[in-house]
Design a protein around this motif. Structure first.
Motif, mmCIF file in Angstrom:
data_model
loop_
_atom_site.group_PDB
_atom_site.id
_atom_site.type_symbol
_atom_site.label_atom_id
_atom_site.label_comp_id
_atom_site.label_asym_id
_atom_site.label_seq_id
_atom_site.Cartn_x
_atom_site.Cartn_y
_atom_site.Cartn_z
ATOM 1 N N ASP A 29 8.903 -2.682 7.198
ATOM 2 C CA ASP A 29 9.882 -1.685 6.741
ATOM 3 C C ASP A 29 9.441 -0.503 7.216
ATOM 4 O OD1 ASP A 29 11.085 -3.501 5.122
ATOM 5 O OD2 ASP A 29 9.756 -3.406 3.380
ATOM 6 N N VAL A 30 8.014 -0.145 7.314
ATOM 7 C CA VAL A 30 7.670 0.999 7.600
ATOM 8 C C VAL A 30 6.236 0.970 8.419
ATOM 9 C CG1 VAL A 30 7.026 3.394 6.889
ATOM 10 C CG2 VAL A 30 8.713 2.314 5.661
ATOM 11 N N ILE A 31 6.373 1.700 9.471
ATOM 12 C CA ILE A 31 5.039 1.728 10.220
ATOM 13 C C ILE A 31 4.544 3.282 10.064
ATOM 14 C CG2 ILE A 31 3.808 1.718 12.406
ATOM 15 C CD1 ILE A 31 5.394 -0.700 12.912
ATOM 16 N N THR A 47 3.995 1.743 -0.723
ATOM 17 C CA THR A 47 3.798 0.344 -1.062
ATOM 18 C C THR A 47 3.805 0.125 -2.665
ATOM 19 O OG1 THR A 47 1.361 1.019 -1.431
ATOM 20 C CG2 THR A 47 2.157 0.091 0.814
ATOM 21 N N LYS A 48 3.834 1.328 -3.419
ATOM 22 C CA LYS A 48 3.997 1.312 -4.937
ATOM 23 C C LYS A 48 5.296 1.100 -5.137
ATOM 24 C CE LYS A 48 -0.227 1.746 -6.278
ATOM 25 N NZ LYS A 48 -0.894 0.653 -6.894
ATOM 26 N N GLN A 49 6.332 1.461 -4.186
ATOM 27 C CA GLN A 49 7.554 1.148 -4.364
ATOM 28 C C GLN A 49 8.229 -0.163 -3.610
ATOM 29 O OE1 GLN A 49 10.051 4.814 -4.540
ATOM 30 N NE2 GLN A 49 8.572 5.969 -4.704
ATOM 31 N N GLY A 50 7.243 -0.866 -3.171
ATOM 32 C CA GLY A 50 7.528 -2.089 -2.609
ATOM 33 C C GLY A 50 7.942 -2.407 -1.329
ATOM 34 N N TYR A 51 7.663 -1.291 -0.426
ATOM 35 C CA TYR A 51 7.927 -1.309 0.998
ATOM 36 C C TYR A 51 6.720 -2.118 1.425
ATOM 37 C CZ TYR A 51 11.773 2.121 0.352
ATOM 38 O OH TYR A 51 12.887 2.620 0.267
ATOM 39 N N LEU A 189 -7.237 5.676 -1.746
ATOM 40 C CA LEU A 189 -5.647 5.325 -1.641
ATOM 41 C C LEU A 189 -5.514 4.103 -0.673
ATOM 42 C CD1 LEU A 189 -4.474 9.081 -0.758
ATOM 43 C CD2 LEU A 189 -3.796 7.894 -2.785
ATOM 44 N N PHE A 190 -6.236 4.021 0.089
ATOM 45 C CA PHE A 190 -5.996 3.001 1.241
ATOM 46 C C PHE A 190 -6.512 1.657 0.478
ATOM 47 C CE2 PHE A 190 -5.482 5.658 5.216
ATOM 48 C CZ PHE A 190 -4.389 4.999 5.493
ATOM 49 N N SER A 191 -7.454 1.506 -0.288
ATOM 50 C CA SER A 191 -7.900 0.394 -1.216
ATOM 51 C C SER A 191 -6.868 0.083 -2.000
ATOM 52 C CB SER A 191 -9.269 0.924 -1.738
ATOM 53 O OG SER A 191 -9.631 -0.218 -2.694
ATOM 54 N N ASP A 192 -6.246 1.152 -2.924
ATOM 55 C CA ASP A 192 -5.192 0.529 -3.802
ATOM 56 C C ASP A 192 -3.761 0.288 -3.302
ATOM 57 O OD1 ASP A 192 -7.524 1.053 -5.503
ATOM 58 O OD2 ASP A 192 -6.379 2.790 -6.649
ATOM 59 N N ALA A 193 -3.397 0.833 -2.161
ATOM 60 C CA ALA A 193 -2.100 0.612 -1.404
ATOM 61 C C ALA A 193 -2.239 -0.774 -0.614
ATOM 62 C CB ALA A 193 -2.017 1.838 -0.437
ATOM 63 N N LYS A 194 -1.950 -1.818 -1.212
ATOM 64 C CA LYS A 194 -1.892 -3.192 -0.703
ATOM 65 C C LYS A 194 -1.105 -3.405 0.420
ATOM 66 C CE LYS A 194 -5.339 -4.043 -3.597
ATOM 67 N NZ LYS A 194 -6.692 -3.569 -2.913
ATOM 68 N N HIS A 195 -1.526 -3.143 1.927
ATOM 69 C CA HIS A 195 -0.768 -3.320 3.113
ATOM 70 C C HIS A 195 -1.533 -3.577 4.201
ATOM 71 C CE1 HIS A 195 -2.059 0.737 3.697
ATOM 72 N NE2 HIS A 195 -1.518 1.074 4.775
ATOM 73 N N ASP A 196 -0.898 -3.773 5.288
ATOM 74 C CA ASP A 196 -1.625 -3.994 6.630
ATOM 75 C C ASP A 196 -1.847 -3.001 7.112
ATOM 76 O OD1 ASP A 196 -1.103 -6.754 6.147
ATOM 77 O OD2 ASP A 196 0.557 -6.644 7.808
ATOM 78 N N ILE A 197 -3.349 -2.928 7.883
ATOM 79 C CA ILE A 197 -4.260 -1.710 8.391
ATOM 80 C C ILE A 197 -4.481 -2.342 9.651
ATOM 81 C CG2 ILE A 197 -5.772 0.025 8.107
ATOM 82 C CD1 ILE A 197 -5.645 -0.546 5.050
#
Length: 398
Positions: A29-31, A47-51, A189-197
């Motif tokens: 969705d977003v990079i 990520t908290k809003q589902g993206y 922030l990165f620890s709690d924001a579950k997304h690809d890094i």
């Protein structure tokens, strides 16, 4: 480009964040390009809003300008409200200050919700007149802040002396500000924001296509509906930086001081430009910064040492009773826009590509504001105040 030089303090206070190795997907969705403060806040918000989000950085998390960020969080700006009102009109100036005030409240709420300790502590700020000639401007700024309901107190020479261990003609005391360990904050922030890094991945080009953006990197090609550029003081991946300049500044972090410091450990700064600023740390050190220069590369070791001595000298003049010894000293690049405002919004010609460039002394506050604004843009909504910080106002990015 190198953004810092010298002995940095924040990286010594916490271990690097371990990022799992992944095989990125072809489409998101977003990079987000950049894994510093702006990128972290955008990643968390989205990520908290589902993206479905991918963060990319050519370094490691919090290794760029974040490692040199001094962690003073204030809603007041490098440009006084009274001066900003003359520049863009009182209505928009007050609106911008309101957005900064809201961003501070959002940062405070966010800090309490994170799963890791970030040494985030609410503080008042003391903004003192560097010379007697600055007092009338300070009084005018106080009057305008008070008129619009901002919580502020005017301290004359005696009132200031009752609160602080130094003497100046006048100062403003504002509330709702804070200090933070910026590296710990970004890691949390990165620890709690579950997304690809993906770290150690350099973005070489981005192309707006009909329904998506193509992102070319050193580790392959990715696609997203939207791309956010949060590259801070780096050279932009796409286009040119117009309407802003890169400078450098100096910082000294002292050894811990074995005595009680000033009232409320208030954040301290002054009306002069460039200005001196001072804050405390959780282990009773002083962080002293300033002596900005119009040079776009980090200073040499020799220059850092020379400027560190100057900063200590200025701090000792304010606090003659403190035994101030340098433990860390460094120099770092930072950006300033010509109108003292950040650049936030969609690129004027490259569709679905957004920029969050928090140029100025309020970078973290601008990053919080920008993360909210860009999330609104992605949802198809025009955020309040977007016209004030739009990229095209001074051709900020082309």
């Amino acid at each position: 480009m190198n953004l810092t030089n010298g002995h940095l303090f924040w990286p010594t206070t916490t271990a690097p964040l371990t990022v799992p190795k992944i095989k990125p997907k072809a489409h998101y969705d977003v990079i987000i390009i950049g894994a510093g403060m702006s990128g972290a806040l955008c990643a968390y918000e989205l990520t908290k809003q589902g993206y479905d989000v991918l963060s990319i950085d050519k370094r490691h998390i919090a290794e760029g300008s974040t490692s040199a960020n001094t962690g003073l969080l204030q809603y007041s700006n490098d440009i006084m409200l009274v001066d900003l009102a003359e520049q863009i009109g009182e209505e928009d100036a007050v609106l911008f200050y309101r957005l900064c005030e809201q961003a501070m409240q959002d940062l405070t709420t966010l800090a309490t919700s994170l799963s890791r300790n970030t040494d985030y502590i609410e503080r008042p700020s003391i903004y003192y007149a560097s010379t007697a000639e600055d007092v009338p401007r300070l009084q005018k700024n106080y009057t305008l802040l008070k008129k619009h309901g901002f919580e502020v107190a005017y301290l004359d020479r005696q009132a200031l002396a009752n609160e602080m261990p130094f003497k100046k003609e006048a100062a403003l005391k504002t509330y709702g500000d804070a200090e933070v360990n910026p590296v710990k904050f970004v890691q949390a922030l990165f620890s709690d924001a579950k997304h690809d890094i993906v770290e150690e991945c350099e973005v070489t080009a981005t192309y707006s296509e009909e329904t998506q953006v193509r992102v070319e990197t050193s580790k392959g090609t990715f696609h997203a509906k939207h791309v956010i550029h949060t590259t801070g003081y780096e050279t932009p991946v796409v286009g040119k930086r117009i309407g802003a300049a890169i400078h450098r500044s100096y910082v000294v972090v002292t050894e811990p001081i074995n005595e009680q410091l000033w009232q409320d450990d208030a954040l301290i700064w002054e009306t002069a430009h460039p200005y001196l600023y001072i804050r405390t740390t959780v282990d009773n050190r002083l962080i002293i910064g300033g002596l900005d220069e119009d040079i776009a590369v980090p200073p040499t070791d020799k220059a850092i040492q020379q400027h560190a001595e100057k900063l200590l000298k200025e701090a000792r003049e304010l606090f003659p009773s403190y035994d101030l010894k340098a433990a860390y000293a460094y120099g770092a690049t930072f950006g300033e826009s010509y109108d003292n405002l950040p650049f936030i919004g969609e690129h004027p010609t490259k569709k679905r590509q957004y920029y969050l460039l928090g140029y100025g002394g309020n970078g973290t506050v601008y990053s919080m504001m920008g993360a909210k604004m860009i999330t609104s843009f992605i949802k198809g909504k025009e955020p309040v105040g977007a016209h004030i910080v739009r990229l095209s106002r001074t051709n900020g990015v082309r």
